[in-house]
Design a protein around this motif. Structure first.
Motif, PDB file in Angstrom:
ATOM      1  N   LYS A 280     -27.617-123.206 -22.962  1.00 40.94           N
ATOM      2  CA  LYS A 280     -29.046-122.086 -22.909  1.00 40.94           C
ATOM      3  C   LYS A 280     -28.370-121.194 -23.397  1.00 40.94           C
ATOM      4  O   LYS A 280     -30.003-121.113 -24.325  1.00 40.94           O
ATOM      5  N   MET A 281     -27.684-120.463 -23.314  1.00 44.81           N
ATOM      6  CA  MET A 281     -27.568-118.830 -24.020  1.00 44.81           C
ATOM      7  C   MET A 281     -27.491-118.699 -25.648  1.00 44.81           C
ATOM      8  O   MET A 281     -27.857-118.474 -25.739  1.00 44.81           O
ATOM      9  N   ALA A 282     -26.779-120.069 -26.075  1.00 42.92           N
ATOM     10  CA  ALA A 282     -26.406-119.957 -28.049  1.00 42.92           C
ATOM     11  C   ALA A 282     -27.322-120.684 -28.425  1.00 42.92           C
ATOM     12  O   ALA A 282     -27.419-120.972 -29.882  1.00 42.92           O
ATOM     13  N   LYS A 283     -28.456-121.697 -27.690  1.00 45.03           N
ATOM     14  CA  LYS A 283     -29.145-122.497 -28.258  1.00 45.03           C
ATOM     15  C   LYS A 283     -30.312-121.689 -29.844  1.00 45.03           C
ATOM     16  O   LYS A 283     -30.185-122.388 -30.707  1.00 45.03           O
ATOM     17  N   ASP A 284     -30.974-120.534 -28.645  1.00 36.51           N
ATOM     18  CA  ASP A 284     -31.791-120.312 -30.492  1.00 36.51           C
ATOM     19  C   ASP A 284     -30.461-119.264 -31.108  1.00 36.51           C
ATOM     20  O   ASP A 284     -31.556-118.309 -31.798  1.00 36.51           O
ATOM     21  N   LYS A 285     -29.418-118.901 -31.219  1.00 35.62           N
ATOM     22  CA  LYS A 285     -28.898-117.756 -31.508  1.00 35.62           C
ATOM     23  C   LYS A 285     -27.977-118.717 -33.026  1.00 35.62           C
ATOM     24  O   LYS A 285     -26.525-118.287 -33.418  1.00 35.62           O
ATOM     25  N   LEU A 286     -27.925-119.731 -32.990  1.00 39.35           N
ATOM     26  CA  LEU A 286     -26.823-120.729 -33.908  1.00 39.35           C
ATOM     27  C   LEU A 286     -26.936-119.870 -35.814  1.00 39.35           C
ATOM     28  O   LEU A 286     -27.955-120.284 -35.472  1.00 39.35           O
ATOM     29  N   GLN A 287     -25.673-119.984 -36.409  1.00 37.91           N
ATOM     30  CA  GLN A 287     -26.614-120.301 -37.285  1.00 37.91           C
ATOM     31  C   GLN A 287     -24.997-120.953 -37.644  1.00 37.91           C
ATOM     32  O   GLN A 287     -23.934-121.402 -37.562  1.00 37.91           O
ATOM     33  N   LYS A 288     -24.890-121.287 -39.335  1.00 37.35           N
ATOM     34  CA  LYS A 288     -24.347-122.573 -39.852  1.00 37.35           C
ATOM     35  C   LYS A 288     -22.838-122.004 -39.324  1.00 37.35           C
ATOM     36  O   LYS A 288     -22.587-120.776 -40.091  1.00 37.35           O
ATOM     37  N   SER A 289     -22.198-122.528 -38.891  1.00 35.02           N
ATOM     38  CA  SER A 289     -20.192-122.225 -39.293  1.00 35.02           C
ATOM     39  C   SER A 289     -19.657-121.974 -40.179  1.00 35.02           C
ATOM     40  O   SER A 289     -19.967-122.680 -41.491  1.00 35.02           O
ATOM     41  N   MET A 290     -18.449-121.209 -40.811  1.00 38.13           N
ATOM     42  CA  MET A 290     -17.784-120.302 -41.527  1.00 38.13           C
ATOM     43  C   MET A 290     -16.254-121.171 -41.451  1.00 38.13           C
ATOM     44  O   MET A 290     -16.059-120.516 -39.705  1.00 38.13           O
ATOM     45  N   VAL A 291     -15.594-120.254 -42.441  1.00 38.34           N
ATOM     46  CA  VAL A 291     -14.034-120.592 -42.011  1.00 38.34           C
ATOM     47  C   VAL A 291     -13.176-119.667 -42.205  1.00 38.34           C
ATOM     48  O   VAL A 291     -14.413-118.818 -43.639  1.00 38.34           O
ATOM     49  N   ALA A 292     -12.117-119.134 -42.033  1.00 33.62           N
ATOM     50  CA  ALA A 292     -11.406-118.355 -42.300  1.00 33.62           C
ATOM     51  C   ALA A 292     -10.464-119.217 -43.797  1.00 33.62           C
ATOM     52  O   ALA A 292     -10.223-119.657 -43.973  1.00 33.62           O
ATOM     53  N   ASP A 293     -10.821-117.880 -45.163  1.00 33.51           N
ATOM     54  CA  ASP A 293     -10.513-118.176 -46.333  1.00 33.51           C
ATOM     55  C   ASP A 293      -8.936-118.229 -46.297  1.00 33.51           C
ATOM     56  O   ASP A 293      -8.347-116.944 -45.480  1.00 33.51           O
ATOM     57  N   ASN A 294      -7.943-118.938 -46.716  1.00 37.67           N
ATOM     58  CA  ASN A 294      -6.435-118.973 -46.588  1.00 37.67           C
ATOM     59  C   ASN A 294      -6.152-117.404 -47.791  1.00 37.67           C
ATOM     60  O   ASN A 294      -5.091-117.116 -46.787  1.00 37.67           O
TER      61      ASN A 294
END
Length: 283
Positions: free
Chosen positions: A54-68
């Protein structure tokens, strides 16, 4: 189980010791020694899982990764989920979960990052990867990640397993309820309330290549999870007097936009102020 009820939107515990930092080792299953991986059945209550979602549902953004190479957060097709970070100790429920993680792992609470909540919809996945870092940039933010606690917040009807394709021989008999992806190594089905602990480093603190892991594509349903990464050194420190940066690279990181991309480390919270508050202009 003791009762739980909601007061002004917050879950409050009533006389249930399991809702505090106490852990029950009889609920922990050893999955593998290569990598070191353990499953805690019922680590979180259903109410806690629902609260985090419930805390997260309205705040989601596209996931990212760390560039090596650079260590910067970048978009990548290897990770197709959506997610967000909660603040350390954001409310009493999150603080309670973080205390329980520290008690189970025997790793200091201050060495943990903020919890990341993720949602995987149909077809979304995370290709096999390591949680320890290849770049010096992220290694400077508390050292390597030594351990990961992955908490499952919902049941995926099919797919969505966590798999270790470089693990030792898997002796588990897997029927048609497992996806083809999960048959490539030791794997765990996402079950609401369960938590997976695995170590990315050997006991001598060198990277464990058998810790390679991935999130299988969701075939039916929707998968919610929450991740706590734990470092070899403190990640964020208790509040200090005055306004100063704690790392000489804070100005450079702020210029790269890390105040927004990595607020748990850069800015922090009132309880756990970040290391670069001056460069992020929040004090």
């Amino acid at each position: 189980m003791g009762e739980t009820h909601s007061v002004d939107g917050n879950i409050r515990s009533v006389t249930d010791k399991s809702d505090q930092s106490i852990v029950d080792p009889t609920k922990v299953i050893q999955l593998s020694w290569k990598p070191r991986a353990f499953l805690y059945k019922g680590f979180m209550s259903a109410a806690e899982c629902d609260h985090v979602v419930k805390m997260a549902k309205d705040k989601l953004q596209k996931s990212m990764v760390a560039d090596n190479e650079s260590g910067k957060s970048v978009l990548s097709n290897i990770r197709t989920s959506s997610g967000m970070f909660l603040s350390k100790g954001q409310d009493e429920v999150i603080n309670r979960i973080e205390e329980r993680i520290a008690a189970w792992t025997f790793l200091p609470k201050e060495n943990g990052e903020a919890i990341q909540v993720l949602r995987y919809e149909f077809g979304e996945k995370y290709e096999p990867h390591y949680d320890y870092f290849h770049d010096k940039y992220n290694q400077a933010l508390g050292g390597h990640r030594i351990a990961t606690v992955l908490m499952y917040l919902s049941d995926a009807v099919k797919g969505g397993e966590t798999v270790f394709p470089s693990s030792e021989e898997d002796t588990t008999v897997k029927d048609d309820s497992w996806s083809d992806c999960a048959k490539k190594g030791i794997a765990v089905k996402p079950r609401k309330g369960d938590a997976l602990l695995f170590y990315s480093l050997h006991p001598d603190a060198t990277p464990d290549e058998s810790s390679l892991h991935g999130g299988c594509p969701v075939i039916e349903g929707e998968k919610w999870s929450a991740t706590k990464w734990i470092h070899v050194l403190p990640f964020g420190k208790p509040k200090k007097e005055g306004c100063a940066d704690e790392n000489e690279k804070c100005g450079e990181w702020a210029a790269y936009g890390e105040c927004d991309k990595n607020p748990s480390y850069m800015v922090g919270t009132q309880e756990w102020p970040g290391a670069c508050r001056k460069s992020c202009k929040v004090c």
